[in-house]
Design an enzyme around this catalytic site. Structure first.
Site, PDB file in Angstrom:
ATOM      1  NE  ARG A 150      -2.251   1.797   3.409  1.00  0.00           N
ATOM      2  CZ  ARG A 150      -2.235   1.340   4.662  1.00  0.00           C
ATOM      3  NH1 ARG A 150      -2.880   0.220   4.966  1.00  0.00           N
ATOM      4  NH2 ARG A 150      -1.588   1.965   5.607  1.00  0.00           N
ATOM      5  CE  LYS A 152      -9.678   9.260 -19.078  1.00  0.00           C
ATOM      6  NZ  LYS A 152      -9.551   9.460 -17.663  1.00  0.00           N
TER       7      LYS A 152
HETATM    8  N1  PLP Z   1      -8.281  14.637 -15.408  1.00  0.00           N
HETATM    9  C1  PLP Z   1      -8.723  14.630 -16.687  1.00  0.00           C
HETATM   10  C2  PLP Z   1      -8.329  15.743 -17.598  1.00  0.00           C
HETATM   11  C3  PLP Z   1      -9.542  13.584 -17.131  1.00  0.00           C
HETATM   12  O1  PLP Z   1      -9.971  13.582 -18.403  1.00  0.00           O
HETATM   13  C4  PLP Z   1      -9.909  12.558 -16.225  1.00  0.00           C
HETATM   14  C5  PLP Z   1     -10.806  11.462 -16.645  1.00  0.00           C
HETATM   15  O2  PLP Z   1     -11.419  11.494 -17.687  1.00  0.00           O
HETATM   16  C6  PLP Z   1      -9.444  12.615 -14.917  1.00  0.00           C
HETATM   17  C7  PLP Z   1      -8.621  13.657 -14.545  1.00  0.00           C
HETATM   18  C8  PLP Z   1      -9.803  11.554 -13.913  1.00  0.00           C
HETATM   19  O3  PLP Z   1      -9.060  10.405 -14.131  1.00  0.00           O
HETATM   20  P1  PLP Z   1      -9.520   8.917 -13.694  1.00  0.00           P
HETATM   21  O4  PLP Z   1     -10.699   8.562 -14.552  1.00  0.00           O
HETATM   22  O5  PLP Z   1      -8.309   8.090 -13.962  1.00  0.00           O
HETATM   23  O6  PLP Z   1      -9.885   8.983 -12.262  1.00  0.00           O
END
Ligand code: PLP
Length: 401
Positions: free
Chosen positions: A62, A212
């Site tokens: 963790r 992403k």
């Molecule tokens: N920041 C941006 C610009 C995003 O597009 C996203 C998700 O789409 C996030 C943060 C959040 O990420 P996660 O889905 O991995 O929690």
């Protein structure tokens, strides 16, 4: 290996090699997936020294894990950061960062167009513990500077923004933030370290949804924060306790995905630019948002601070939400899904995906048309994607008129 001194002009090499040496095992050329929860020690004194951070090693996954550490190190090097720590998701990274930096009575300044989950933190969760979040009009740098000058503990930026691809001048706003002693945080998910390095432009911390583009294959959730070592240390400490740790298998998938990061982003930059130009000229399209277009409001800033303009664009059709609803089922070379940044093209309507949590009123305030289509371009052959959009738009015209 001192990768830090070799960054400039070598991001493709760093994406492949950085962070991996420490974690290799018995000559294996790939980082192992260490699923072990705990790490054993014969010597109680050695165990204690590792626990105190006085010698390298791991105690409990963790807190730290060799596969996860390799992933963190690769991101750290690519962003040119002093330190990095990772999380189970991007939202865990963002919320942990904010809950570490802010205390009741503090003020945060940000913009109206941030990712929907981040916006919810600002509007719903931070105010519950007495933290004021002031959200400025995203394109209005003067307004942001005015609000920052009144004093704030955190200036939180996202650029380009999700889903309207607005661009904020990081160097200018970081300077404004530092004048009042604020910590400047930038969500670099859309640009990736291949296209933009916010720390080099003056930011203190960078956050990513690694889910992403960093991972790039839509098969692992993850988040990461990197930047000033003193700040990252505090955020890591919070994560040790809230427990939102990145899991080893996900870390491995993200690490593997990142080896092709520079290649993918180069291709996605090129594909997105071609598609943005195609859509801009199409009679059914009302508006296209892409920072690489000369018509983009902040084109000059984007050119100055970005090496490429990214793989995401959004557009609104003249027929509004009805037209968007008619378009999506016709596309053959796109997943209709909430994700973005993958090797496959992915398309969604923010009203039903990234900003489904927001009310119509909130979406209006963020400047998100109800019929906006977010199109995350993959690594396919761009002519096939354009042909796909073309045939789908013909069908929209036939059905909606
Ligand atoms: N920041 C941006 C610009 C995003 O597009 C996203 C998700 O789409 C996030 C943060 C959040 O990420 P996660 O889905 O991995 O929690």
């Amino acid at each position: 290996m001192d990768w830090d001194r070799e960054r400039a002009g070598h991001l493709g090499t760093l994406a492949v090699w950085a962070g991996e040496e420490e974690a290799r095992w018995q000559g294996a050329t790939q980082v192992p997936v260490v699923l072990s929860v705990g790490y054993g020690y014969f010597d109680v004194d050695a165990w204690y020294e590792v626990a105190l951070g006085q010698r390298p090693g791991h105690i409990y996954s963790r807190n730290t894990n060799p596969t996860v550490a390799a992933f963190e190190e690769k991101v750290r090097v690519l962003e040119g950061a002093e330190a990095a720590t990772s999380f189970s998701t991007g939202m865990a990274a963002i919320s942990s960062t904010l809950y570490t930096l802010l205390a009741p009575g503090d003020r945060l300044v940000s913009v109206k167009d941030t990712y929907g989950g981040t916006n919810k933190l600002f509007l719903e969760f931070l105010p519950r513990i007495g933290i004021e979040a002031v959200l400025c009009n995203t394109s209005d740098h003067e307004e942001i500077e005015r609000e920052v000058a009144k004093g704030c503990r955190v200036l939180y930026l996202e650029t380009p923004t999700n889903p309207t691809l607005k661009v904020l001048d990081i160097a200018r706003l970081a300077e404004a933030g530092h004048r009042v002693g604020a910590v400047v945080v930038v969500d670099n998910t859309f640009a990736t370290p291949i296209n933009q390095n916010p720390l080099a432009l003056g930011a203190d911390l960078v956050v990513h949804s690694a889910t992403k583009f960093l991972g790039g294959h839509a098969d692992a959730l993850g988040g990461v924060v990197c930047g000033r070592a003193d700040l990252v240390k505090g955020i890591y400490h919070y994560r040790e306790i809230n427990g939102a740790a990145l899991e080893a298998m996900s870390a491995y998938l993200l690490l593997r995905g990142m080896k092709t990061l520079a290649l993918r982003i180069q291709r996605q930059n090129e594909n997105a630019f071609r598609i943005a130009r195609f859509l801009q000229d199409h009679p059914l399209v009302e508006v296209v948002y892409y920072p690489g277009l000369e018509t983009h409001e902040q084109y000059a800033v984007a050119r100055r601070q970005m090496r490429g303009f990214g793989g995401v664009l959004s557009f609104a059709l003249k027929g509004g939400f009805e037209a968007a609803r008619a378009l999506l089922p016709q596309l053959r070379r796109a997943h209709r899904a909430a994700n973005l940044g993958a090797v496959e093209t992915t398309v969604g309507v923010p009203r039903t995906t990234s900003h489904v949590e927001s009310t119509a009123e909130e979406r209006r305030a963020m400047g998100i048309p109800e019929g906006l289509v977010r199109y995350s371009v993959g690594i396919e052959d761009v002519d096939d994607l354009i042909a796909d959009l073309e045939q789908a738009l013909v069908k929209v015209q036939q059905s909606v008129g």
